[in-house]
Design a protein around this motif. Structure first.
Motif, short mmCIF file in Angstrom:
data_model
loop_
_atom_site.label_atom_id
_atom_site.label_comp_id
_atom_site.label_asym_id
_atom_site.label_seq_id
_atom_site.Cartn_x
_atom_site.Cartn_y
_atom_site.Cartn_z
N THR A 56 4.34 2.84 -1.42
CA THR A 56 4.75 2.34 -0.11
C THR A 56 4.90 0.82 -0.12
O THR A 56 4.34 0.12 -0.97
N GLU A 57 5.63 0.36 0.84
CA GLU A 57 5.83 -1.08 1.01
C GLU A 57 4.50 -1.78 1.29
O GLU A 57 4.24 -2.86 0.76
N ASN A 58 3.65 -1.18 2.09
CA ASN A 58 2.36 -1.78 2.39
C ASN A 58 1.47 -1.88 1.16
O ASN A 58 0.75 -2.86 0.99
N GLN A 59 1.50 -0.87 0.31
CA GLN A 59 0.75 -0.94 -0.95
C GLN A 59 1.26 -2.08 -1.82
O GLN A 59 0.48 -2.80 -2.43
N PHE A 60 2.57 -2.24 -1.86
CA PHE A 60 3.17 -3.31 -2.65
C PHE A 60 2.76 -4.68 -2.12
O PHE A 60 2.40 -5.57 -2.89
N ILE A 61 2.79 -4.85 -0.82
CA ILE A 61 2.39 -6.13 -0.22
C ILE A 61 0.91 -6.40 -0.49
O ILE A 61 0.53 -7.53 -0.81
N TYR A 62 0.08 -5.38 -0.38
CA TYR A 62 -1.33 -5.55 -0.69
C TYR A 62 -1.50 -5.97 -2.15
O TYR A 62 -2.27 -6.88 -2.46
N PHE A 63 -0.77 -5.31 -3.03
CA PHE A 63 -0.83 -5.68 -4.45
C PHE A 63 -0.43 -7.14 -4.65
O PHE A 63 -1.07 -7.87 -5.41
#
Length: 169
Positions: A56-63
């Protein structure tokens, strides 16, 4: 005793506001105090542990929040590692682009990628980045068109002529 409770996982989660914030705080502390050899293993960790689960986009941003603060240190101590980390970020971006037809934070992601290019990368790995960008959704391709073209094509790129001189030597 007060000091041990200060370092308990529960206390870190309370201070950080959430379990995700607590994990981020712990990883930042660990990575900031790690030697460069430990940080060099990060790309393997990304390939084996992060890449299989991120969708997900949110996982990517968190990463990106996890690894972003390390760029300055890694750039100073081992510039080639920055290139490897950036290529992993692009690989992850390609994965989330395939899983998400619409990205609500595309501008934020593109701003980060431009910052990384003009602060740390320059035109290093330009061809590989161009291949990845060409496989992304048209909206991302449009936003990232200056990443794929030369840095001299971008109006504000005149100041970055020697940024990656250490990497290319």
């Amino acid at each position: 005793m007060f000091v041990p409770s200060l370092f308990s996982i529960g206390t870190i989660h309370q201070v950080a506001g959430s379990k995700a914030g607590g994990l981020m705080a712990l990883l930042h502390a660990y990575w900031q105090h790690s030697n460069i050899g430990t940080l060099s293993a990060m790309t393997q960790w990304i390939r084996s542990q992060v890449r299989p689960i991120i969708q997900t986009e949110n996982q990517f941003i968190y990463f990106c929040h996890l690894v972003g603060p390390l760029f300055q240190r890694v750039h100073t101590e081992k510039p080639r590692l920055v290139v490897e980390l950036v290529m992993e970020i692009y690989s992850l971006l390609q994965i989330i682009d395939q899983h998400n037809p619409f990205m609500s934070h595309a501008d934020l992601i593109c701003d980060l990628l431009y910052h990384i290019k003009y602060s740390y990368m320059g035109d290093v790995n330009k061809d590989e980045i161009e291949k990845i960008v060409s496989k992304l959704q048209p909206t991302l391709q449009t936003r990232l068109r200056y990443l794929a073209s030369g840095s001299s094509d971008h109006p504000s790129a005149g100041h970055l002529s020697t940024s990656m001189s250490l990497v290319t030597q």
